[in-house]
Write an enzyme that holds these catalytic residues in place. Sequence first.
Site, PDB file in Angstrom:
ATOM      1  N   CYS A  41      66.796 101.258  50.883  1.00  0.00           N
ATOM      2  CA  CYS A  41      66.734 101.360  49.416  1.00  0.00           C
ATOM      3  C   CYS A  41      67.996 101.987  48.832  1.00  0.00           C
ATOM      4  CB  CYS A  41      65.492 102.145  48.993  1.00  0.00           C
ATOM      5  SG  CYS A  41      65.311 103.693  49.882  1.00  0.00           S
ATOM      6  N   LYS A  83      48.722 104.541  54.457  1.00  0.00           N
ATOM      7  CA  LYS A  83      48.690 103.106  54.748  1.00  0.00           C
ATOM      8  C   LYS A  83      50.097 102.624  55.084  1.00  0.00           C
ATOM      9  CE  LYS A  83      49.329  99.338  52.740  1.00  0.00           C
ATOM     10  NZ  LYS A  83      49.826  98.258  53.657  1.00  0.00           N
ATOM     11  N   GLU A 101      59.365 106.426  45.138  1.00  0.00           N
ATOM     12  CA  GLU A 101      60.743 106.213  45.597  1.00  0.00           C
ATOM     13  C   GLU A 101      60.894 104.711  45.751  1.00  0.00           C
ATOM     14  OE1 GLU A 101      63.537 105.103  47.736  1.00  0.00           O
ATOM     15  OE2 GLU A 101      62.700 106.210  49.437  1.00  0.00           O
ATOM     16  N   GLU A 154      68.455  93.748  43.729  1.00  0.00           N
ATOM     17  CA  GLU A 154      68.381  94.347  45.059  1.00  0.00           C
ATOM     18  C   GLU A 154      68.053  93.250  46.064  1.00  0.00           C
ATOM     19  OE1 GLU A 154      66.480  98.243  47.208  1.00  0.00           O
ATOM     20  OE2 GLU A 154      65.128  97.032  45.973  1.00  0.00           O
TER      21      GLU A 154
END
Length: 481
Positions: free
Chosen positions: A295, A187, A261, A392
């Site tokens: 990331c 997906k 992850e 983040e």
Amino acid sequence: MEKRTPAFEYAPAPESRAVVDIAPSYGLFIDGEFTEAADGKVFKTVSPSTEEVLSEVAEAGEADVDRAVKAARKAFEKWSALPGAERAKYLFRIARIIQERSRELAVLETLDNGKPIRETRDADLPLVAAHFFYYAGWADKLDHAGYGANPRPLGVAGQVIPWNFPLLMLAWKIAPALATGNTVVLKPAETTPLSALFFADICRQAGLPRGVVNIVTGDGRAGAALIAHPDVNKVAFTGSTAVGKEIARTVAGTRKKVTLELGGKGANIVFDDAPVDQAVEGIVNGIFFNQGQVCCAGSRLLVQESIHDELLDSLKRRLSTLRLGDPLDKNTDIGAINSAEQLARITALADRGEAEGAERWSPACELPESGYWFAPTLFTGVTQAHTVARDEIFGPVLSVLTFRTPDEAVAKANNTPYGLSAGIWTEKGSRILAVANKLRAGVIWSNTFNKFDPTSPFGGYKESGFGREGGRHGLEAYLDV
């Protein structure tokens, strides 16, 4: 700061859109065919740089996910029984087709994602092909991978990927899954579905057996249905830590194998003996590559006090030369933010950093009137208590902190719930090794940043997830060992 006049101006160098033919609508790719969603629902995907609608895409529901998993289960029996050398032929074929269609795919990715064509052309697409070539080489050598004799595939892999590297994350997931004999339901992210749908066409072009790869487009509900499906044996997810925690709760108590992850807040540590110009290039690449929507971005710059002013002056001069604008222009360094939602998040966190007392600076740059844009931004006077040093941001925002000793640098670098990446800049090899051994990060670069290779494992510690992708280590997640 003295403003330098450039010696000359760059003429526009746009890549042609004519190399890619985007259909007005796309269905789900299930059992080798494109098909409408069971309930007929669709959504639009837009270009972040212009906000124009690129195409209409089918929105998968639970029934569609179930259909895709059933197709993958049916295909698994024959696919897993193929000799590794035969599976390798398909992977090699896919890799070669990706190379042949790389210009088309690079333009498509830039249109759908917003990142500069220079990045999709020179970084994303070569790495995508390299991952398929690399894992094709492993397909007939699994007995020698260190996981015992005759390691077996798990079955159906449910894979959910993010919007920041749509085609590259697809390659990271699909290549090892197919090489080890698994079948896949993938997906893609809701804002970047097109390159996955083009990949479905590549699978057909390569003659891949029906049902081995299935692509279901949609929002988070489709992803949740895929992860929770009882006939999925392996879950692979790249995305936010919050969603990763939700996935961990969903699969707890099941026999599903999981790799996650997740987010990061990477520290880029510059010591006083580092080559300043080289370090500045690494800093820029570490946080402004893909508009900071990475990331493992080096979003926290830790500078030794004695070179702070010199480094910052050099960094500001370099940022003043970056070109922001049309992502299809080959001269562009900074493209568009992926979505209005992501732009709002970046803006809110940057405003909060300023409100908390950190000093904000951006180079003079004109933002286009349409699309989603955010100027490259530095924060100085940052402490570890500031939100911009903790959260983040996932955007082109760099927080600058200082340190005096290597031990202080390590303590500050490790003072985060994340543990994905870090960078070390110094001329002393002994210092690189000593500091790297103390950093709690899965990937550590020395005198470089954001270097990727399919032979090298990638992954994190703590809230950055678990498991490794890439290299020999990336095979284990798809094998019953």
